[in-house]
Design an enzyme around this catalytic site. Structure first.
Site, mmCIF file in Angstrom:
data_model
loop_
_atom_site.group_PDB
_atom_site.id
_atom_site.type_symbol
_atom_site.label_atom_id
_atom_site.label_comp_id
_atom_site.label_asym_id
_atom_site.label_seq_id
_atom_site.Cartn_x
_atom_site.Cartn_y
_atom_site.Cartn_z
ATOM 1 N N LYS A 107 0.814 -1.211 0.000
ATOM 2 C CA LYS A 107 0.000 0.000 0.000
ATOM 3 C C LYS A 107 0.855 1.273 0.000
ATOM 4 O O LYS A 107 0.345 2.355 -0.251
ATOM 5 C CB LYS A 107 -0.981 -0.014 1.167
ATOM 6 C CG LYS A 107 -2.042 -1.098 0.982
ATOM 7 C CD LYS A 107 -3.138 -1.035 2.036
ATOM 8 C CE LYS A 107 -4.235 -2.049 1.766
ATOM 9 N NZ LYS A 107 -3.840 -3.421 2.151
HETATM 10 C C1 LIG Z 1 -4.667 -4.433 1.740
HETATM 11 C C2 LIG Z 1 -3.980 -5.712 1.731
HETATM 12 C C3 LIG Z 1 -4.394 -6.764 0.911
HETATM 13 C C4 LIG Z 1 -5.629 -6.662 0.063
HETATM 14 O O1 LIG Z 1 -5.461 -5.763 -0.990
HETATM 15 P P1 LIG Z 1 -6.743 -5.191 -1.765
HETATM 16 O O2 LIG Z 1 -6.196 -4.206 -2.706
HETATM 17 O O3 LIG Z 1 -7.623 -4.580 -0.727
HETATM 18 O O4 LIG Z 1 -7.387 -6.365 -2.402
HETATM 19 C C5 LIG Z 1 -3.656 -7.924 0.900
HETATM 20 N N1 LIG Z 1 -2.568 -8.069 1.675
HETATM 21 C C6 LIG Z 1 -2.145 -7.094 2.490
HETATM 22 C C7 LIG Z 1 -0.955 -7.332 3.345
HETATM 23 C C8 LIG Z 1 -2.828 -5.888 2.540
HETATM 24 O O5 LIG Z 1 -2.412 -4.934 3.346
#
Ligand SMILES: *Cc1c(COP(=O)(O)O)cnc(C)c1O
Length: 435
Positions: A107
């Site tokens: 993210k």
């Molecule tokens: C947010 C997140 C996900 C899921 O990603 P999306 O874009 O919401 O599908 C998977 N793994 C981790 C570690 C995350 O932080």
């Protein structure tokens, strides 16, 4: 670049407006009217470009003239200042490591790009930008670190009490400055509902310049396309051109970005949406019925989403035809029990430690191979977070192998700063109005 709402194809707003609104008033999601294909020449020679070069090409292709080239370049160079390596585990198995940014999770790509885009578009003398974000774990840390100290911004993070890991909580609650955390007695879906309601509340919108930092913001999605292209480039260098991406999915932003990349011409053979028991999408693939559910707590808590916001975006990419989606995407769900076994198996097979989210993506590749019989394509599973963020998952030799990066060590011992609250909109609203 012009964008419409998934609830109103006739709407047309520019990138800046979509970034600051985050959600259209009609509660749809913004999508680009046009998703131009990249030049074939670029795709054919992609292995001769660096990550920032690829990112610029791809961003320019989709954003078109939303900002001057030099500004876009410097935003990218500043935001994407860490690598996204594809690590080879065996002849046909690769892991795309997306955890080398400051919050140790993928993210960071979205949050760092978005904060700089917003800061670019803020004009002299405007009121403070209020970023509201609901997190099931990793979003909050990435957003906090992405915005920390960015002038004229204030970030409010809502997270479900007791449902994020200790390291995630440290990243959410130890920042101070322009970052504050609210601990909600409820689920991630409750947090998300509060944020969504705030965005359509007339009084709050009058008073504040509200914006979202969730994966629903289009400026979070775009930078996530970069690493798919970059991963393909790295595989191409290895002589691999048949590529399968398996994506650990919760809110479906990450895989949504992959499909956006595919729409722009990235030659991907198959995408796999890998979920935990929050299986709204895999169940939809099986039954044809889309039935959002309350979320269930699992080991892979950043994927505990019962009603994935970005799914509607993916459907619009395929003209709302499930059969069309199925040509490119498959979906599979796994239990916590299977996740634990997978963590162990990956360690034994490859001497490599995966976080629980990543373990699910690996399982999905293995399953896909068995079902399709395709063992020759490069199976790339996305590693969305560093394993050190989930210490409770590991024991013995695996635990010993997990090292704690400096980004985390520096937070330990800092005091927690968070306001506790129930999942009640009126309480949340009056807190915002009086603080
Ligand atoms: C947010 C997140 C996900 C899921 O990603 P999306 O874009 O919401 O599908 C998977 N793994 C981790 C570690 C995350 O932080």
């Amino acid at each position: 670049m012009k964008l419409y709402s998934t609830n109103n194809p006739a709407l047309s707003v520019d990138f800046k407006e979509a970034v600051f609104n985050s959600l259209p008033q009609d509660k749809g999601l913004y999508m680009p009217h046009e998703i131009p294909a990249l030049e074939q020449d670029f795709i054919d020679n992609i292995d001769s470009y660096s990550l920032p070069e690829i990112a610029f090409k791809v961003a320019k292709n989709i954003l078109q003239n939303a900002m001057p080239d030099e500004d876009l370049k410097s935003i990218i160079d500043d935001a994407i200042d860490f690598p996204a390596p594809v690590v080879k585990l065996n002849d046909n198995t690769y892991v795309l490591e997306l955890f080398h940014g400051p919050s140790l999770a993928f993210k960071d790509f979205g949050a760092r790009f978005m904060s700089r885009i917003m800061s670019h578009f803020l004009e002299e003398g405007e009121k403070t930008l209020n970023v509201l974000v609901a997190t099931s774990g990793d979003t909050g840390g990435a957003v906090a670190l992405g915005f920390l100290g960015v002038p004229n911004t204030q970030v409010t993070i809502l997270y479900p009490k007791g449902k994020v890991s200790p390291i995630q909580e440290l990243q959410l609650t130890t920042n101070g400055q322009n970052i504050r955390a609210i601990e909600i007695d409820g689920t991630f879906d409750d947090c998300q509902a509060l944020v969504k309601q705030a965005f359509v509340d007339a009084e709050l919108n009058e008073r504040f310049r509200l914006t979202s930092a969730n994966s629903i913001n289009i400026s979070r999605l775009i930078p996530q396309t970069f690493y798919y292209f970059n991963a393909y480039a790295q595989l191409k260098k290895e002589g691999k051109s048949d590529v399968i991406f398996s994506v650990p999915s919760g809110n479906f932003g990450n895989i949504g970005a992959g499909l956006l990349a595919w729409k722009m011409g990235l030659p991907v053979k198959q995408f796999i949406a890998a979920t935990n028991v929050n299986d709204t999408v895999p169940a939809f693939f099986k039954s044809g019925l889309y039935e959002p559910k309350p979320s269930i707590a699992t080991l892979s808590n950043a994927m505990d989403v019962g009603n994935p916001s970005n799914w509607v975006r993916i459907m619009t990419l395929f003209k709302n035809e499930l059969d069309e989606v199925k040509r490119v995407v498959s979906a599979e769900s796994f239990t916590d029990e299977q996740t634990r076994v997978a963590v162990q198996e990956v360690f034994e097979k490859f001497d490599y430690v995966v976080c629980p989210h990543t373990a699910i993506a690996w399982l999905a590749v293995e399953d896909y191979r068995k079902v399709s019989g395709d063992y020759s394509s490069a199976g790339v599973f996305l590693s969305t977070a560093h394993p050190c963020k989930f210490p409770d998952v590991y024991e013995g030799a695996i635990a010993l192998k997990v090292e704690i990066p400096e980004q985390v060590r520096s937070l330990e011992g800092k005091p927690k700063q968070a306001v506790e609250m129930g999942a009640d909109f009126d309480v949340f609203k009056s807190y915002l109005l009086s603080n």
